[in-house]
Design a protein around this motif. Structure first.
Motif, PDB file in Angstrom:
ATOM      1  N   ASP A 267       0.846  -1.192   0.000  1.00  0.00           N
ATOM      2  CA  ASP A 267       0.000   0.000   0.000  1.00  0.00           C
ATOM      3  C   ASP A 267       0.880   1.240   0.000  1.00  0.00           C
ATOM      4  O   ASP A 267       1.983   1.231   0.538  1.00  0.00           O
ATOM      5  N   ARG A 268       0.388   2.315  -0.585  1.00  0.00           N
ATOM      6  CA  ARG A 268       1.149   3.566  -0.581  1.00  0.00           C
ATOM      7  C   ARG A 268       0.869   4.337   0.705  1.00  0.00           C
ATOM      8  O   ARG A 268      -0.184   4.176   1.319  1.00  0.00           O
ATOM      9  N   PRO A 269       1.820   5.175   1.142  1.00  0.00           N
ATOM     10  CA  PRO A 269       1.578   5.992   2.340  1.00  0.00           C
ATOM     11  C   PRO A 269       0.397   6.943   2.128  1.00  0.00           C
ATOM     12  O   PRO A 269       0.182   7.451   1.030  1.00  0.00           O
ATOM     13  N   LYS A 270      -0.366   7.153   3.182  1.00  0.00           N
ATOM     14  CA  LYS A 270      -1.510   8.072   3.130  1.00  0.00           C
ATOM     15  C   LYS A 270      -1.704   8.716   4.494  1.00  0.00           C
ATOM     16  O   LYS A 270      -0.782   8.709   5.288  1.00  0.00           O
ATOM     17  N   LYS A 271      -2.878   9.265   4.775  1.00  0.00           N
ATOM     18  CA  LYS A 271      -3.108  10.011   6.023  1.00  0.00           C
ATOM     19  C   LYS A 271      -2.823   9.203   7.278  1.00  0.00           C
ATOM     20  O   LYS A 271      -2.437   9.760   8.293  1.00  0.00           O
ATOM     21  N   ALA A 272      -3.061   7.912   7.233  1.00  0.00           N
ATOM     22  CA  ALA A 272      -2.818   7.017   8.372  1.00  0.00           C
ATOM     23  C   ALA A 272      -2.376   5.675   7.810  1.00  0.00           C
ATOM     24  O   ALA A 272      -2.659   5.363   6.654  1.00  0.00           O
TER      25      ALA A 272
END
Length: 115
Positions: free
Chosen positions: A35-40
Motif C-alpha cells: 500500500d502507498r503511504p496516506k493520512k494514516a
C-alpha cells in the motif's frame, strides 16, 4: 465489546489508480504491504459503506461500532490497530498499527472500546 469478520482487504499502490483486492496481507508499522503511504497507516471501513471509499479493511461492524472505537483498539486477525479518528465523511476510521502480523479475509475483528 463487538465481534465481526474481515469482509475484504484492499491496497492502493498508486495514487489515482484502482486498488488491488487481496485474500491475505502482511501488516507492519507503516501499514499494509504493497500500500502507498496516506493520512494514516490503515483505514478500516464499515460494511455499510456505499461511498466507494478506498479502505484497507472492510469489516462486518456498523459505522456506530467503528466510531465508538476511536481512541480504542481493533484486533484484526493477528494485528492490533490503535484507532486514531474518523475517516472523513465515510463510515470508517483511521488507525495506527500497534502490533503487526497477517490479516486474512474471514479473520475475526474485535473492538476494545476506550475506557
Amino acid at each position: 465489546m463487538s465481534t465481526a469478520r474481515v469482509q475484504s482487504i484492499h491496497v492502493y499502490p498508486t495514487h489515482g489508480e484502482p486498488g488491488q483486492d487481496l485474500t491475505a496481507v502482511e501488516v507492519g508499522e507503516a501499514g499494509l504491504a504493497g500500500d502507498r503511504p496516506k493520512k494514516a497507516p490503515v483505514m478500516v471501513l464499515s460494511h455499510e459503506d456505499t461511498s466507494g471509499a478506498r479502505a484497507n479493511f472492510v469489516v462486518g461492524l456498523t459505522a456506530e461500532e467503528l466510531a465508538a472505537a476511536i481512541d480504542g483498539v481493533i484486533e484484526v486477525g493477528e494485528v492490533e490497530l490503535a484507532v486514531t479518528g474518523t475517516a472523513g465523511t465515510c463510515p470508517g476510521v483511521y488507525a495506527a498499527v500497534g502490533r503487526g502480523g497477517t490479516v486474512r479475509v474471514g479473520d475475526v475483528v474485535t473492538v476494545r472500546e476506550p475506557g
